[in-house]
Design a protein around this motif. Structure first.
Motif, short mmCIF file in Angstrom:
data_model
loop_
_atom_site.label_atom_id
_atom_site.label_comp_id
_atom_site.label_asym_id
_atom_site.label_seq_id
_atom_site.Cartn_x
_atom_site.Cartn_y
_atom_site.Cartn_z
N ILE A 72 8.61 2.18 5.34
CA ILE A 72 7.76 2.60 5.97
C ILE A 72 7.23 4.03 5.03
CG2 ILE A 72 6.86 3.84 8.25
CD1 ILE A 72 8.44 1.75 9.78
N GLY A 73 8.14 4.80 4.90
CA GLY A 73 7.87 5.97 4.28
C GLY A 73 6.99 5.84 2.66
N GLN A 74 7.46 4.68 2.12
CA GLN A 74 6.78 4.51 0.78
C GLN A 74 5.22 3.53 1.13
OE1 GLN A 74 9.47 2.59 -1.92
NE2 GLN A 74 11.22 3.43 -0.41
N ILE A 75 5.27 2.97 2.22
CA ILE A 75 4.19 2.35 2.54
C ILE A 75 3.05 3.17 2.88
CG2 ILE A 75 3.05 0.62 4.32
CD1 ILE A 75 5.79 -0.73 4.11
N ALA B 92 7.71 -4.35 13.00
CA ALA B 92 7.44 -2.64 12.73
C ALA B 92 6.57 -2.28 11.36
CB ALA B 92 8.49 -1.60 13.01
N VAL B 93 7.34 -3.01 10.29
CA VAL B 93 6.78 -2.53 8.91
C VAL B 93 5.52 -3.43 8.67
CG1 VAL B 93 7.34 -3.30 6.43
CG2 VAL B 93 9.32 -2.47 7.99
N LYS B 94 5.69 -4.75 9.11
CA LYS B 94 4.11 -5.43 9.01
C LYS B 94 2.92 -4.65 9.65
CE LYS B 94 6.58 -10.36 9.14
NZ LYS B 94 6.16 -10.66 8.06
N ILE C 166 3.61 -8.27 16.49
CA ILE C 166 3.27 -7.44 15.31
C ILE C 166 1.99 -6.48 15.53
CG2 ILE C 166 2.48 -7.26 13.01
CD1 ILE C 166 3.98 -10.13 12.69
N MET C 167 1.00 -7.18 16.26
CA MET C 167 -0.34 -6.84 16.53
C MET C 167 -1.33 -7.87 16.98
SD MET C 167 -1.91 -6.43 12.66
CE MET C 167 -3.03 -7.81 11.96
#
Length: 251
Positions: free
Chosen positions: A156-159, A189-191, A218-219
């Motif tokens: 998540i930090g890199q994204i 969560a990543v998606k 996801i959303m």
């Protein structure tokens, strides 16, 4: 009302609302809850829905491991992948999710101009090893082996440092009211975070993923810019998604 008619109405309600509550259905049909529960048991045995306490939910797609899924490459997925790849423009940064559908996008990406692909999937990155014009950014983190994608805080930090023009999202299920979903909380969560960083998000949807639900949301569907679906899908199954303002490309 015939049993077959009743079951058809129950399925319509399930597609529309994402759940069926036995007590409410019994009231609408002026029948006993026992009758509705029997219908739901029979429909669950036929694989049409999943029984839960008090009612039913859409069937969750099976989640075979990645090595099993990658051996299955249908003509429909190849068509969807080619249509998605055709959306890419020179100089763009696109993000490819993990999965067999997005692997088809990687295989079909244009070779006549330069662009950048970000991915948190080592298998997707490997698909692009010999691509002549694609720069590849590989996001790291803890490897979720089932889907062969990196997850967790490091990912998540890199994204957070990139702003993709297009995110091609992979899901296990999509439902008009229950949204886009997958089988793992961290993966979801990543998606979701990638989608929040991207200018627009598109999803490839094969028939078995439509009107279904997996455990981790996801959303909402309304957050999508577009869906790419097989042309042979019944228009009635797509109308609820069009009503949410999603552009649907049929191929």
């Amino acid at each position: 009302m015939l049993t077959s008619q009743r079951k058809s109405l129950i399925l319509d309600m399930l597609r529309r609302e994402g759940q069926v509550v036995a007590k409410r259905v019994a009231g609408e049909f002026s029948l006993s809850e026992d009758t509705i529960r029997r219908d739901l048991r029979e429909m669950a045995a036929e694989g049409l829905l999943k029984r839960v306490h008090g009612g039913a939910l859409p069937v969750s797609p099976d989640l075979p491991d990645f090595s099993t899924r990658r051996t299955i490459s249908s003509a429909a997925k190849q068509r969807l992948g080619a249509a998605a790849a055709a959306m890419v423009r020179p100089g763009q940064l696109i993000f490819l999710d993990g999965g067999t559908s997005t692997a088809e996008i990687a295989r079909a990406l244009p070779r006549s101009f330069a662009f950048t692909v970000a991915t948190h999937s080592p298998t997707i990155a490997a698909e692009l090893e010999h691509h002549p014009t694609a720069e590849v950014i590989l996001i790291g983190g803890r490897l979720y082996k089932h889907s062969m994608v990196a997850v967790g805080a490091a990912s998540i930090g890199q994204i957070s440092l990139i702003r993709p023009d297009i995110f091609f999202l992979g899901v296990t299920a999509i439902h008009p009211s229950r949204g886009l979903s997958t089988g793992d909380l961290e993966e979801a969560a990543v998606k979701r975070h990638i989608a929040s960083q991207a200018a627009e998000t598109h999803v490839l949807v094969t028939a078995e993923k439509l009107d279904a639900s997996s455990p981790c949301t996801i959303m909402p569907v309304s957050d999508l810019a577009g869906m790419i679906v097989p042309a042979e899908l019944d228009e009635q199954r797509l109308s609820a998604y069009r009503a949410l303002g999603v552009n649907i490309v049929e191929v």
